[in-house]
Design an enzyme around this catalytic site. Structure first.
Site, mmCIF file in Angstrom:
data_model
loop_
_atom_site.group_PDB
_atom_site.id
_atom_site.type_symbol
_atom_site.label_atom_id
_atom_site.label_comp_id
_atom_site.label_asym_id
_atom_site.label_seq_id
_atom_site.Cartn_x
_atom_site.Cartn_y
_atom_site.Cartn_z
ATOM 1 N N ASP A 1 -10.093 5.762 -15.308
ATOM 2 C CA ASP A 1 -9.684 4.570 -14.575
ATOM 3 C C ASP A 1 -9.285 4.918 -13.145
ATOM 4 O O ASP A 1 -9.110 6.080 -12.788
ATOM 5 C CB ASP A 1 -8.510 3.888 -15.282
ATOM 6 C CG ASP A 1 -8.954 3.081 -16.485
ATOM 7 O OD1 ASP A 1 -10.168 2.874 -16.660
ATOM 8 O OD2 ASP A 1 -8.070 2.646 -17.265
ATOM 9 N N LYS B 1 -11.380 -0.059 -12.117
ATOM 10 C CA LYS B 1 -11.513 -1.463 -11.744
ATOM 11 C C LYS B 1 -10.436 -1.832 -10.740
ATOM 12 O O LYS B 1 -9.283 -1.440 -10.872
ATOM 13 C CB LYS B 1 -11.383 -2.358 -12.977
ATOM 14 C CG LYS B 1 -12.432 -2.091 -14.052
ATOM 15 C CD LYS B 1 -12.136 -2.887 -15.308
ATOM 16 C CE LYS B 1 -13.149 -2.588 -16.400
ATOM 17 N NZ LYS B 1 -12.827 -3.285 -17.657
ATOM 18 N N MET C 1 1.673 -5.360 -12.606
ATOM 19 C CA MET C 1 0.708 -5.785 -11.584
ATOM 20 C C MET C 1 0.983 -7.221 -11.122
ATOM 21 O O MET C 1 0.072 -8.025 -10.976
ATOM 22 C CB MET C 1 -0.722 -5.654 -12.115
ATOM 23 C CG MET C 1 -1.073 -4.273 -12.626
ATOM 24 S SD MET C 1 -0.857 -2.957 -11.395
ATOM 25 C CE MET C 1 -2.246 -3.274 -10.314
#
Length: 300
Positions: free
Chosen positions: A42, A64, A174
């Protein structure tokens, strides 16, 4: 895992790489990396962890970003299955813990349906580690006996704002990009405007930054903070001022005599001219470097 696995010797390890500090990966996770034939990683993993991968291994970045995906989740699943069927040891390296907003469960489902052997290696989640590096325990006797973890994507209509607003400690993963909306929802559902809150950016790394305030002023104070960042709300945030322990240490090139002195002493810190401290640190790959931090910071 199901009993009808394919006869291939390939296997997929779903590994949690921890929250950012490379030293926080588990021993088992590190062992998997050192034996890997293929690593799919990641975006938010500690880059130093890739130094532990064998030279012959294939390393694939499948990270991502918001609204920007190098590969879809379906493509990632296909790569895991394809490489395992080829008899390879595959490591799916994720930031934090694979099962905490990491889509690890979805990947395990895909592997199980394809008859691929897999194991899950849990990791230290940023949900707990990042506040800890900011001197903020998520629970504290007499202050908070429960905590709630929520995705920061406010478009998720399944969020029960009324229930969440009553929790002692609330952690949004996030959530910095939606900070105004999150705070507005909490205030609208009964949370007091003087509730302590903090945004922690790049937690557990050399770039860590902590901004504290209340629900009334945090949006203004945290202006300019960019992901990755974690939002934590509750009375436990007040403890930051007292038990903030982490001092980001910036590596520098030290002189040969100073490095030799530090190495010979085996001490954690070596006093340098009375106004700073110099220390040595051996990383996972057994590479030593030096750091310098101000005297006052070192004494905290």
């Amino acid at each position: 895992m199901p009993d009808d696995f394919s006869s291939t010797n390939g296997i997929v390890y779903i590994v949690g790489g921890g929250p950012g500090d490379p030293g926080l990966i588990t021993v088992k996770g590190l062992d998997c990396l050192r034996r890997a034939d293929v690593v799919l990683h990641d975006r938010l993993i500690a880059p130093e962890l890739l130094d532990e991968v064998p030279a012959y291994a294939e390393v694939i970045d499948v990270g991502k970003e918001p609204k920007r995906h190098r590969r879809s989740q379906e493509e990632i699943n296909d790569l895991l299955i394809e490489n395992a069927r080829a008899g390879k040891i595959v490591v799916r390296l994720k930031g934090g813990d694979p099962f905490v907003f990491g889509r690890g469960g979805e990947e395990c489902q895909a592997l199980a349906e394809a008859g691929i052997r897999y194991e899950v290696i849990p990791g230290i989640s940023s949900v707990i580690a990042v506040p800890a590096y900011a001197g903020i325990p998520v629970t504290q006797r007499g202050i908070a006996t429960a905590f709630t973890v929520v995705t920061g994507h406010t478009a998720d209509t399944s969020i029960d704002w009324k229930a969440i607003s009553q929790t002692g400690t609330i952690i949004f993963v996030m959530g910095v990009e939606h900070l105004p909306e999150i705070i507005a929802q909490l205030l609208a559902h009964g949370r007091s405007s003087d509730t302590p809150a903090a945004v922690i950016a790049d937690g557990t790394t050399l770039r860590q930054r902590v901004v504290t305030g209340t629900l009334a002023d945090l949006v203004e104070k945290a202006e300019g903070i960019r992901p990755p960042a974690l939002l934590i709300i509750g009375e436990v945030v007040r403890l930051h001022e007292q038990i903030d322990w982490f001092v980001p240490q910036i590596p520098v090139i030290a002189s040969r005599p100073l490095a030799a002195a530090a190495k010979q002493s085996h001490a954690k810190f070596v006093n340098c001219k009375g106004d700073c401290f110099v220390g040595s640190l051996t990383l996972l790959a057994m590479t030593e470097f030096m750091w310098v931090i101000p005297f006052e910071s070192a004494r905290r």
